[in-house]
Design an enzyme around this catalytic site. Sequence first.
Site, PDB file in Angstrom:
ATOM      1  N   GLU A  99     -12.586 -55.171   7.987  1.00 34.99           N
ATOM      2  CA  GLU A  99     -11.190 -55.060   8.401  1.00 34.99           C
ATOM      3  C   GLU A  99     -11.227 -54.491   9.809  1.00 34.99           C
ATOM      4  O   GLU A  99     -11.696 -53.373  10.024  1.00 34.99           O
ATOM      5  CB  GLU A  99     -10.416 -54.148   7.448  1.00 34.99           C
ATOM      6  N   CYS A 148      -4.582 -49.476  11.781  1.00 38.15           N
ATOM      7  CA  CYS A 148      -4.934 -50.894  11.892  1.00 38.15           C
ATOM      8  C   CYS A 148      -3.734 -51.781  11.612  1.00 38.15           C
ATOM      9  O   CYS A 148      -3.712 -52.938  12.040  1.00 38.15           O
ATOM     10  CB  CYS A 148      -6.051 -51.226  10.915  1.00 38.15           C
TER      11      CYS A 148
END
Length: 700
Positions: free
Chosen positions: A264, A303
């Site tokens: 990720e 994120c």
Amino acid sequence: MGEQLMILPSYIQGEWWSPSPDETNAPAEVHDASTGELVAQVSTAGLDLASALEYARTLGQKSLGALTFHQRGVLLKQFALALTERKDELYALSARTGATKADSWVDIDGGIGVLFSYSGKGRREMPNAKVFVDGPVEPLSKDGSFLGRHIYTRLPGVAVQINAFNFPVWGALEKFAPAFLAGMPTLVKPATPTGYLAEAFVRILTESGLLPEGSLQLVSGSVPDLFDHLRLGDVVGFTGSDSTAETLRSHPNVQTGGVRFTSETDSINASVLGPDATPGTPEFDAYVRQLVTEMTSKAGQKCTAIRRAIVPTASIDPLIDAVRTRIADRVVVGDPRVEGVTMGPLASLAQRDEVLRQVARLLAAGGEIAIGSTEPPAVMLADGTTGISTEGAFLAPLLLRFADKTDAAVHEIEAFGPVSSVIGYDTIDDAVDLVARGGGSLVTSIATHDPEVAVELTSRISAFNGRVLLLDRDDARSSTGHGSPLPNLVHGGPGRAGGGEELGGIRGVLHHMQRTAVQGSPEMLTALTGVWHAGAAVRSGDQHPFRKSLAELHVGDQIASASRRVTLADIETFAQFTGDTFYAHMDEEAAAANPFFPGRVAHGYLLVSWAAGLFVDPDPGPVLANYGLENLRFVTPVSPDDEIRVELTAKQITPRETDEYGEVRWDAVIRNQNDDIVATYDVLTLVQKQLTNVEGDRND
């Protein structure tokens, strides 16, 4: 704190370990994000990483392999309770990372919430077994003697997690929980700037005495040769930059050695303001609130934060004005330990400087500052005064605007801090194109109250996103927010976002298991899965299965009922009593014209009700309740004067770890006088684990 600090320890092979001073020449230093005070020193000099991995593969695998999914699920709940009891300690340390109380709640309570969630899901959605069955039986022979199924079994290695600095608790626990439930031991490698907070939660878990041996290890510091020691059966979950991910992904043990790698990474997430969400609408206001929240929560170090605000061209200036007003009214930058501060510093001075470098690139590419400044802001200091801090990693929220919406920089450069950019669009096609230019994102949100806009955008941008959030007046208050991954929904995204996938409920558990197609006889598949398959051995005798407790009941125990004849009067009585006078049951001519029926037929629910009467044992006993039917299918219609009978077979037995009862799934098959299958379904009952003395006496 004094100048000499003990080097932050690792938890390896069941013990806390630190390098000796003569092995560590220049340990990394970690500082308080607000004051610059030295918090910890970090080094792994002399750490035997290969032995730590082997310890997980041997003792860790053995201890977890002895447990069922439900037993692991119970432990996850106990871990969550242990952390909850001492979370004030974690909050105090979290403030040193620059996190406000709200930020810490997302990280610490969010991580604990993942443990609770996977504990519940594991016990509700997985069997109390060690093999997980996937999908239906696949018949592979006409006579039913050869079948196929898919099963999941745990991988034999170690789940290695490499985490980012922004969520040292949640980021570790959201990887640990599904791996643990799958039965894989975990080795946690936190990011150095906030690794002391990860060390604290691991210490709490070790002191609880609940961890199975080898199930959790922690490496505090760098692991330059980690991938050299990995092999087939190991899993790596990485969160961080795309450049680092590409380097790790290219390692031979990932490329050809069979090591599973999921990542990720950087994500230029977008939030689209629908054309109907004009200033003054609830959707416009919700969009502004969400944008400011994502700019300032964790100082934008998420994120999932919004990096691109994609809005109708006519709404750009009103949006900037509204964001400016909300920041002025709601955002107070400063030391998170000071009352009233709503946004803390970035995690480190190095991180702040990196953000400013990326902002400079955005400005050089044509961006203009609409709100904020790159100069050091006046902040609330630790003593409660306001001033400029030279030691803290503070940065005010920055909103940029781009006149050229197609400028590559705004779609490719991420300033990982309290920074977002506004770009305009003119049509839905335009908005879709702008979202896609991000190259793949973790999440895009859409603020609209127009279902047609929502459907059009979602159907066209989903391929570029791991998650899409629809925001409108109906869910604005209940929405968990653009930037909040949830344990029951997939977290990850395609392309630039890393191409990985975490969480997603039981999907996250299965990422740590191997799906295998198995073929064999019903008897063998029953033995392998713990689920009875038609054609496998059955057991019938003098004692009714409903008289047996879980301790006495076996998969394959069966009762075959006597037959019962269905009359036209029965059908009409049921129709009048229930009010179900559908023509297939009441009108011979109309029923005969229906291609599915030979004429008037019995109600399917009449047959299921009669079947219960045929197989039930009515006296009190270990069966506590019937709590549902699943997979009901009506196969052959039943006409007046037909007969039905039922076979009920114990299909799956699932004791509940924390209760005195469990679930029994029964395979029910109704047949007619010609042995044709009339209906099939599963009956679910709750059954006591042991008979009480009274019940035992009754059955003597």
